[in-house]
Design a protein around this motif. Structure first.
Motif, PDB file in Angstrom:
ATOM      1  N   PHE A   1       5.616  15.582  -5.780  1.00 32.55           N
ATOM      2  CA  PHE A   1       5.875  14.868  -4.529  1.00 32.55           C
ATOM      3  C   PHE A   1       6.672  15.707  -3.540  1.00 32.55           C
ATOM      4  N   CYS A   2       7.591  16.511  -4.038  1.00 33.74           N
ATOM      5  CA  CYS A   2       8.457  17.297  -3.161  1.00 33.74           C
ATOM      6  C   CYS A   2       7.685  18.349  -2.364  1.00 33.74           C
TER       7      CYS A   2
ATOM      8  N   ILE B   1      -0.753  17.471   2.575  1.00 35.05           N
ATOM      9  CA  ILE B   1      -0.726  16.036   2.848  1.00 35.05           C
ATOM     10  C   ILE B   1      -1.333  15.301   1.662  1.00 35.05           C
ATOM     11  N   PHE B   2      -0.668  14.232   1.247  1.00 32.24           N
ATOM     12  CA  PHE B   2      -1.170  13.372   0.177  1.00 32.24           C
ATOM     13  C   PHE B   2      -1.897  12.207   0.845  1.00 32.24           C
ATOM     14  N   LEU B   3      -3.207  12.136   0.683  1.00 33.93           N
ATOM     15  CA  LEU B   3      -4.016  11.096   1.326  1.00 33.93           C
ATOM     16  C   LEU B   3      -4.611  10.168   0.266  1.00 33.93           C
ATOM     17  N   LEU B   4      -4.108   8.945   0.231  1.00 33.24           N
ATOM     18  CA  LEU B   4      -4.635   7.921  -0.672  1.00 33.24           C
ATOM     19  C   LEU B   4      -5.452   6.940   0.147  1.00 33.24           C
ATOM     20  N   GLU B   5      -6.762   7.023   0.019  1.00 28.98           N
ATOM     21  CA  GLU B   5      -7.669   6.193   0.804  1.00 28.98           C
ATOM     22  C   GLU B   5      -8.958   5.978   0.005  1.00 28.98           C
ATOM     23  N   PRO B   6      -9.318   4.729  -0.291  1.00 26.12           N
ATOM     24  CA  PRO B   6     -10.509   4.472  -1.109  1.00 26.12           C
ATOM     25  C   PRO B   6     -11.829   4.840  -0.437  1.00 26.12           C
TER      26      PRO B   6
ATOM     27  N   GLU C   1      -3.498   5.041  -8.995  1.00 31.24           N
ATOM     28  CA  GLU C   1      -3.017   5.709 -10.203  1.00 31.24           C
ATOM     29  C   GLU C   1      -2.662   7.172  -9.925  1.00 31.24           C
ATOM     30  N   ALA C   2      -3.283   7.738  -8.874  1.00 32.23           N
ATOM     31  CA  ALA C   2      -3.004   9.134  -8.536  1.00 32.23           C
ATOM     32  C   ALA C   2      -1.549   9.325  -8.138  1.00 32.23           C
ATOM     33  N   LEU C   3      -0.971   8.325  -7.484  1.00 32.52           N
ATOM     34  CA  LEU C   3       0.451   8.416  -7.137  1.00 32.52           C
ATOM     35  C   LEU C   3       1.309   8.529  -8.389  1.00 32.52           C
ATOM     36  N   LEU C   4       0.985   7.735  -9.377  1.00 36.57           N
ATOM     37  CA  LEU C   4       1.779   7.707 -10.607  1.00 36.57           C
ATOM     38  C   LEU C   4       1.648   9.003 -11.399  1.00 36.57           C
TER      39      LEU C   4
ATOM     40  N   HIS D   1       8.833   2.998  -3.132  1.00 35.05           N
ATOM     41  CA  HIS D   1      10.081   3.331  -3.828  1.00 35.05           C
ATOM     42  C   HIS D   1       9.834   4.381  -4.910  1.00 35.05           C
ATOM     43  N   PHE D   2       8.673   4.313  -5.554  1.00 36.94           N
ATOM     44  CA  PHE D   2       8.327   5.293  -6.580  1.00 36.94           C
ATOM     45  C   PHE D   2       8.254   6.693  -5.975  1.00 36.94           C
TER      46      PHE D   2
END
Length: 220
Positions: free
Chosen positions: A45-46, A3-8, A36-39, A65-66
């Motif tokens: 991502f796959c 799981i990709f968790l983006l949370e400050p 920035e971690a997403l980029l 969309h990215f």
């Protein structure tokens, strides 16, 4: 499962991870605090089964969309701060996020949403550790190198308790799910629980007086 968790909020990240790994299959949570971690992780991502994103500007779909344009086909759950303006929810739904959750929330609340989004309610195996797990499909409880055979109703009961964990499962729920219309009383259910406990060399099925049963934190 990743799981990709983006949370400050780092403390919230840790609470979510702890909750997920306390009750079900081990889930590999990759925690990030900055967008920035997403980029910088687009090439992987796959590999993710779910994206949980708390975005600085959730109304801007560019990061979503990215993710999609770089092979991230897994569901996306959006975390919203309590300051988010509810009338703008319509815009978010048009962006086609798979789920949205507002802060504050209990870790258990997001846990059940994750199970649903990732379609793991019907997993065949429920792990306690690498070599201790319940193989629902084959009606077996594996304890290290020992294979413990379970009866059909014993296996159904154990699966039901694990799926509903950490909630209490009532006698009425057990009657409906396990016995499917058979005429049974609470003594019959207590007998089934005793049989199950006698077979499994771990103590994790707790009796909640006057209510039913639940799975507590697993361990030896």
């Amino acid at each position: 499962m990743k799981i990709f968790l983006l949370e400050p909020d780092k403390a919230l990240q840790n609470r979510i991870e702890t909750c997920l790994n306390q009750y079900r299959l081990r889930i590999n949570v990759h925690k990030f605090q900055h967008e920035e971690a997403l980029l910088s992780h687009a090439e992987s991502f796959c590999e993710y089964a779910l994206f949980i994103l708390n975005l600085a500007n959730p109304l801007d779909p560019s990061l979503m969309h990215f993710v999609r344009n770089n092979g991230g086909d897994a569901p996306i759950m959006l975390i919203l701060e309590p300051t988010f303006d509810p009338p703008k929810l319509k815009t978010l739904y048009y962006h086609s996020y798979n789920d949205i959750i507002f802060k504050p929330f209990f870790p258990e609340e997001i846990m059940f949403r994750i199970y649903k989004l990732c379609d793991i309610w019907n997993d065949d195996k429920f792990f306690f550790s690498q070599d201790i797990y319940f193989d629902c499909k084959n009606l077996q409880f594996i304890y290290r190198e020992e294979e413990i055979a379970l009866g059909k109703k014993e296996a159904l009961l154990l699966k039901f308790l694990l799926v509903k964990s950490p909630c209490v499962v009532s006698f009425q729920d057990i009657t409906y799910y396990i016995y499917r219309g058979e005429s049974v009383n609470e003594d019959c259910i207590r007998s089934l629980v005793r049989q199950l406990r006698a077979k499994i060399p771990l103590s994790f099925i707790e009796t909640v007086k006057g209510e039913g049963y639940r799975v507590v934190k697993r361990g030896e």
